[in-house]
Design a protein around this motif. Sequence first.
Motif, mmCIF file in Angstrom:
data_model
loop_
_atom_site.group_PDB
_atom_site.id
_atom_site.type_symbol
_atom_site.label_atom_id
_atom_site.label_comp_id
_atom_site.label_asym_id
_atom_site.label_seq_id
_atom_site.Cartn_x
_atom_site.Cartn_y
_atom_site.Cartn_z
ATOM 1 N N CYS A 39 -6.982 1.291 3.762
ATOM 2 C CA CYS A 39 -7.092 0.078 4.564
ATOM 3 C C CYS A 39 -7.659 0.392 5.950
ATOM 4 O O CYS A 39 -8.760 0.910 6.062
ATOM 5 C CB CYS A 39 -5.723 -0.604 4.630
ATOM 6 S SG CYS A 39 -5.716 -2.289 5.264
ATOM 7 N N GLU A 82 0.825 -1.212 0.000
ATOM 8 C CA GLU A 82 0.000 0.000 0.000
ATOM 9 C C GLU A 82 0.858 1.261 0.000
ATOM 10 O O GLU A 82 0.556 2.235 -0.699
ATOM 11 C CB GLU A 82 -0.941 -0.004 1.207
ATOM 12 C CG GLU A 82 -1.978 -1.104 1.148
ATOM 13 C CD GLU A 82 -2.799 -1.225 2.422
ATOM 14 O OE1 GLU A 82 -3.698 -2.080 2.451
ATOM 15 O OE2 GLU A 82 -2.551 -0.456 3.375
ATOM 16 N N TYR A 130 -6.211 -3.684 1.420
ATOM 17 C CA TYR A 130 -6.099 -5.051 1.935
ATOM 18 C C TYR A 130 -7.093 -5.386 3.044
ATOM 19 O O TYR A 130 -7.090 -6.524 3.537
ATOM 20 C CB TYR A 130 -4.670 -5.338 2.396
ATOM 21 C CG TYR A 130 -3.760 -5.767 1.268
ATOM 22 C CD1 TYR A 130 -3.955 -6.982 0.614
ATOM 23 C CD2 TYR A 130 -2.708 -4.957 0.843
ATOM 24 C CE1 TYR A 130 -3.130 -7.380 -0.429
ATOM 25 C CE2 TYR A 130 -1.873 -5.348 -0.192
ATOM 26 C CZ TYR A 130 -2.087 -6.559 -0.824
ATOM 27 O OH TYR A 130 -1.266 -6.961 -1.866
ATOM 28 N N MET A 131 -7.951 -4.453 3.432
ATOM 29 C CA MET A 131 -9.078 -4.852 4.270
ATOM 30 C C MET A 131 -9.973 -5.812 3.490
ATOM 31 O O MET A 131 -10.702 -6.605 4.060
ATOM 32 C CB MET A 131 -9.894 -3.634 4.715
ATOM 33 C CG MET A 131 -9.231 -2.779 5.777
ATOM 34 S SD MET A 131 -8.989 -3.594 7.368
ATOM 35 C CE MET A 131 -10.679 -3.711 7.978
ATOM 36 N N VAL A 168 -5.802 -4.122 -4.937
ATOM 37 C CA VAL A 168 -5.679 -2.933 -4.079
ATOM 38 C C VAL A 168 -5.118 -1.751 -4.866
ATOM 39 O O VAL A 168 -5.418 -0.589 -4.566
ATOM 40 C CB VAL A 168 -4.833 -3.213 -2.825
ATOM 41 C CG1 VAL A 168 -5.395 -4.400 -2.062
ATOM 42 C CG2 VAL A 168 -3.378 -3.437 -3.142
#
Length: 223
Positions: free
Chosen positions: A136, A22, A194-195, A203
């Motif tokens: 996230c 991220e 990535y949640m 992502v």
Amino acid sequence: MAKKIGVLLSGCGVFDGAEIHEAVLTLLFLDRAGASAVCMAPDMDQLHVINHYTQQPSDERRNVLVESARIARGDIQDISTVSADSLDALIVPGGFGAAKNLSDFAVKGPEAQVNPQVRRLLEEMVQRSKPIGAVCIAPATVVRALSQKSPQVTIGSDPGTAAAIESMGGIHCACGVADICVDEKNSIVTTPAYMLGPGIKDVAAGIEKLVNKVLSLCRADSD
């Protein structure tokens, strides 16, 4: 003149710091858009250290700023030296560090406390109507710091985390991994990353949209 976008890191590694994918995707998309990234992190010990191979706690101490410098290739500032006046926007990548080091949301949930310097900078950005992006789990820390503003954010669709965000004064918006939630009133942009996952290409789609939206919200008078 290139926009100066703060990138607030929280260590190095998904389980105890900033999520590296991220963070790097954020830096990549900022660079592609012609913006200048200003990496920063708090100078403090991590909550704990996780061995990312075994995913078990390790009997070590590590510093958030020192670890974050790995992602920034050494070009990083202590957040205490950064003010909103020197930035056009701020983006906070996710990873557990965003909820363990920037705040203690991972431990205390809605009763969390935000690192004082992180809270200060987030409040300064909102006071100056400068956009904030959060990826996230990072929106949980943003909501805790800015609860009086009733920020609208997304962490995807996890009911427990969404309920915690609403109990802190936020408004949760369910959102797919490739999409973004935009709080126009507060100029806050969020994406689940990535949640939800499942992979880096997934992502990347949402993070690219977030970066481009944050840049579009930067005030024209900052050019």
